[in-house]
Design a protein around this motif. Structure first.
Motif, PDB file in Angstrom:
ATOM      1  N   ALA A   1      -0.604   3.229   2.835  1.00  0.00           N
ATOM      2  CA  ALA A   1      -1.531   2.158   3.875  1.00  0.00           C
ATOM      3  C   ALA A   1      -2.941   2.342   3.135  1.00  0.00           C
ATOM      4  CB  ALA A   1      -2.075   3.434   5.254  1.00  0.00           C
ATOM      5  N   PRO A   2      -3.626   0.538   3.732  1.00  0.00           N
ATOM      6  CA  PRO A   2      -5.002   0.683   2.813  1.00  0.00           C
ATOM      7  C   PRO A   2      -5.265   1.482   2.517  1.00  0.00           C
ATOM      8  CG  PRO A   2      -4.256  -1.131   4.516  1.00  0.00           C
ATOM      9  CD  PRO A   2      -3.059   0.195   4.645  1.00  0.00           C
ATOM     10  N   LEU A   3      -6.149   1.643   1.943  1.00  0.00           N
ATOM     11  CA  LEU A   3      -6.733   2.960   1.242  1.00  0.00           C
ATOM     12  C   LEU A   3      -8.553   1.808   0.422  1.00  0.00           C
ATOM     13  CD1 LEU A   3      -4.569   3.762  -1.736  1.00  0.00           C
ATOM     14  CD2 LEU A   3      -5.259   4.834   0.843  1.00  0.00           C
ATOM     15  N   ARG A   4      -9.290   2.706   0.014  1.00  0.00           N
ATOM     16  CA  ARG A   4     -10.856   1.972  -0.126  1.00  0.00           C
ATOM     17  C   ARG A   4     -10.884   0.753  -0.550  1.00  0.00           C
ATOM     18  NH1 ARG A   4     -15.899   4.968  -2.604  1.00  0.00           N
ATOM     19  NH2 ARG A   4     -17.075   3.239  -2.033  1.00  0.00           N
ATOM     20  N   TYR A   5      -9.701   0.340  -1.642  1.00  0.00           N
ATOM     21  CA  TYR A   5     -10.211  -1.177  -2.042  1.00  0.00           C
ATOM     22  C   TYR A   5      -9.241  -2.398  -1.702  1.00  0.00           C
ATOM     23  CZ  TYR A   5     -14.579   1.027  -3.970  1.00  0.00           C
ATOM     24  OH  TYR A   5     -15.551   1.751  -4.039  1.00  0.00           O
ATOM     25  N   LEU A   6      -9.521  -3.093  -1.299  1.00  0.00           N
ATOM     26  CA  LEU A   6      -8.478  -4.063  -1.291  1.00  0.00           C
ATOM     27  C   LEU A   6      -7.924  -5.528  -2.474  1.00  0.00           C
ATOM     28  CD1 LEU A   6      -6.180  -4.717   0.314  1.00  0.00           C
ATOM     29  CD2 LEU A   6      -7.155  -6.731   1.837  1.00  0.00           C
ATOM     30  N   TYR A   7      -7.020  -5.213  -3.185  1.00  0.00           N
ATOM     31  CA  TYR A   7      -7.066  -6.900  -4.299  1.00  0.00           C
ATOM     32  C   TYR A   7      -6.229  -7.246  -3.956  1.00  0.00           C
ATOM     33  CZ  TYR A   7      -8.850  -2.037  -6.368  1.00  0.00           C
ATOM     34  OH  TYR A   7      -9.490  -1.351  -6.986  1.00  0.00           O
ATOM     35  N   GLU A   8      -6.703  -8.724  -4.128  1.00  0.00           N
ATOM     36  CA  GLU A   8      -5.541  -9.494  -4.251  1.00  0.00           C
ATOM     37  C   GLU A   8      -5.673 -11.003  -5.399  1.00  0.00           C
ATOM     38  OE1 GLU A   8      -5.885 -13.866  -1.185  1.00  0.00           O
ATOM     39  OE2 GLU A   8      -7.739 -13.173  -2.141  1.00  0.00           O
ATOM     40  N   PRO A   9      -4.313 -10.392  -5.826  1.00  0.00           N
ATOM     41  CA  PRO A   9      -4.052 -10.935  -6.839  1.00  0.00           C
ATOM     42  C   PRO A   9      -4.275 -12.608  -7.546  1.00  0.00           C
ATOM     43  CG  PRO A   9      -1.717  -9.854  -6.420  1.00  0.00           C
ATOM     44  CD  PRO A   9      -2.968 -10.187  -5.307  1.00  0.00           C
ATOM     45  N   ASP A  10      -4.530 -12.629  -8.317  1.00  0.00           N
ATOM     46  CA  ASP A  10      -5.138 -14.366  -9.233  1.00  0.00           C
ATOM     47  C   ASP A  10      -3.999 -14.546  -9.441  1.00  0.00           C
ATOM     48  OD1 ASP A  10      -6.755 -16.150 -10.754  1.00  0.00           O
ATOM     49  OD2 ASP A  10      -5.522 -16.371 -11.373  1.00  0.00           O
TER      50      ASP A  10
ATOM     51  N   PHE B   1      -2.970  -0.827 -13.043  1.00  0.00           N
ATOM     52  CA  PHE B   1      -4.517  -0.159 -12.673  1.00  0.00           C
ATOM     53  C   PHE B   1      -4.573   0.178 -11.411  1.00  0.00           C
ATOM     54  CE2 PHE B   1      -4.324  -5.259 -13.500  1.00  0.00           C
ATOM     55  CZ  PHE B   1      -4.972  -4.852 -14.297  1.00  0.00           C
ATOM     56  N   ASP B   2      -3.343   1.345 -11.380  1.00  0.00           N
ATOM     57  CA  ASP B   2      -3.068   2.175 -10.806  1.00  0.00           C
ATOM     58  C   ASP B   2      -2.799   1.908  -8.800  1.00  0.00           C
ATOM     59  OD1 ASP B   2      -2.318   4.945 -10.017  1.00  0.00           O
ATOM     60  OD2 ASP B   2      -4.550   5.553  -9.995  1.00  0.00           O
ATOM     61  N   LEU B   3      -2.189   0.669  -8.785  1.00  0.00           N
ATOM     62  CA  LEU B   3      -3.029   0.420  -7.472  1.00  0.00           C
ATOM     63  C   LEU B   3      -1.415   0.735  -6.703  1.00  0.00           C
ATOM     64  CD1 LEU B   3      -3.776  -3.224  -8.616  1.00  0.00           C
ATOM     65  CD2 LEU B   3      -5.042  -1.438  -7.845  1.00  0.00           C
ATOM     66  N   LYS B   4      -1.071   1.165  -5.169  1.00  0.00           N
ATOM     67  CA  LYS B   4      -1.052   1.431  -4.263  1.00  0.00           C
ATOM     68  C   LYS B   4      -0.038  -0.464  -3.597  1.00  0.00           C
ATOM     69  CE  LYS B   4      -0.532   5.510  -4.332  1.00  0.00           C
ATOM     70  NZ  LYS B   4       0.756   5.996  -5.210  1.00  0.00           N
TER      71      LYS B   4
END
Length: 393
Positions: free
Chosen positions: A276-285, A301-304
């Motif tokens: 589920a969404p955690l604290r930060y959200l990342y939108e890839p370039d 980057f240790d992302l989910k």
């Protein structure tokens, strides 16, 4: 090339009218004998385009600008500067499709010599003149077919062959390298006998896997974006190289450049974790998505990932070196609850892996654009439709 345009009074006129509409100027009578209003408009339009794309040309006195098609097709200054870092110093490079010569100017900053071949004699003349204005003394412009030039000069010691093949043949766009002109696929083995390296610049529409099926000895692939707009792909072949090519996603934004390196084999072997969404959200370039680094970045980057088909990622820890936009999540709302709300929303809304398109969402729920809030309408790892409200970091 009309050399009358280089007269001081004409250059002064171009400088004074730089911000004027070139289309309107083209309809007025030219104040100069021997120069048409259309030619003046071309120079002013060229200066305006160069201000944004290749500012050094706009800032240099007495530059002669070609037709707008040549400017549209040439590299941007920032991508050309990056590409020049990929060649060693003091090498001889030959560009067989030089066009307006932007790449060649920056190659000349590192190369011992750049031979710039352009089949259009007028464009070659313009490039030769501009090289002198830019003090690029080690560029030799040849008004010739580059393939023929290499064939005729068998004793020439070449380190690199650079080529930007035309993707428009007989007025039609083509999507395979073998259909481009010149046909680099049929020329590659011959070229690799003449030079240790070939650099091929192609449009981002080209499929990387399809290109690899046509090209041999590819050692490196660069996917280059500028301000989240994928500008070009660059394939570097090395004589006798065999193995998996490295893929480098290159993100140029502002005065910064970020790179992410991986291989297709590594991408295939990676296992993606979802949450589920955690604290930060990342939108890839776009350089990452075009390069196909969907799973590799999760480990790096240790992302989910939010969902297999949702190219959005999250983490509890802020990963400031991520190649893309980063947001801090304010709240996550099930879409089933959001759509019942009567509250008017002002936000920068976008749909990602969602059954409704962005514009449809905005219209249906009367969403107003703007403000600091960003809202992602998407699908989570359980398949539930959700809305993520967040702000840019």
């Amino acid at each position: 090339m009309n050399t009358l345009i280089l007269q001081k009074e004409v250059q002064d006129f171009i400088n004074q009218n730089e911000s004027e509409s070139s289309a309107k100027l083209a309809l007025k009578k030219s104040p100069f004998e021997g120069i048409t209003s259309s030619e003046l408009a071309t120079q002013i339009d060229g200066r305006q385009r160069c201000r944004k794309k290749i500012p050094l040309w706009a800032e240099t006195a007495n530059i002669y600008y070609p037709d707008k098609l040549n400017l549209e097709q040439c590299s941007s200054e920032k991508t050309a500067i990056f590409k020049a870092t990929l060649i060693p110093e003091n090498v001889t490079l030959i560009d067989i499709t030089s066009g307006f010569g932007i790449d060649d100017f920056y190659f000349s900053k590192r190369a011992k010599k750049v031979i710039s071949c352009e089949i259009n004699p007028q464009l070659a003349l313009i490039s030769q003149y501009n090289a002198k204005q830019l003090q690029a003394k080690n560029i030799e412009v040849i008004a010739s077919d580059g393939v023929d030039y290499i064939a005729k000069n068998k004793d020439l010691n070449i380190g690199y062959i650079y080529i930007d093949p035309s993707r428009r043949v007989a007025q039609q766009k083509v999507f395979m390298l073998s259909d481009c002109e010149p046909n680099i696929v049929s020329l590659q083995e011959n070229f690799l006998q003449r030079a240790a390296h070939i650099m091929i610049k192609v449009a981002p529409l080209l499929d990387i896997t399809a290109a690899l099926s046509e090209l041999n000895h590819v050692k490196q692939i660069y996917v280059i974006s500028l301000q989240n707009d994928c500008k070009e792909l660059l394939f570097i072949q090395e004589r006798d190289f065999s193995g998996q090519p490295e893929i480098t996603a290159v993100r140029i934004f502002g005065d910064k450049t970020q790179q992410f390196i991986f291989t297709q084999e590594e991408e295939t072997e990676k296992v993606t974790s979802f949450s589920a969404p955690l604290r930060y959200l990342y939108e890839p370039d776009v350089c990452l998505t075009k390069a196909g680094a969907f799973k590799s970045i999760t480990k790096a980057f240790d992302l989910k990932k939010l969902h297999q088909h949702t190219h959005l990622y999250s983490s509890e820890i802020y990963q400031e070196d991520f190649l893309g936009k980063i947001y801090e999540i304010i709240e996550v709302i099930p879409f089933s609850i959001f759509k019942k709300s009567k509250e008017k929303l002002r936000t920068n809304a976008v749909a990602r892996n969602f059954p409704l398109k962005t514009e449809v969402l905005k219209k249906k729920f009367k969403i107003m654009d703007g403000g600091e809030l960003h809202s992602f309408f998407t699908t989570d790892h359980t398949g539930e439709l959700i809305v993520i409200h967040a702000t840019r970091k």
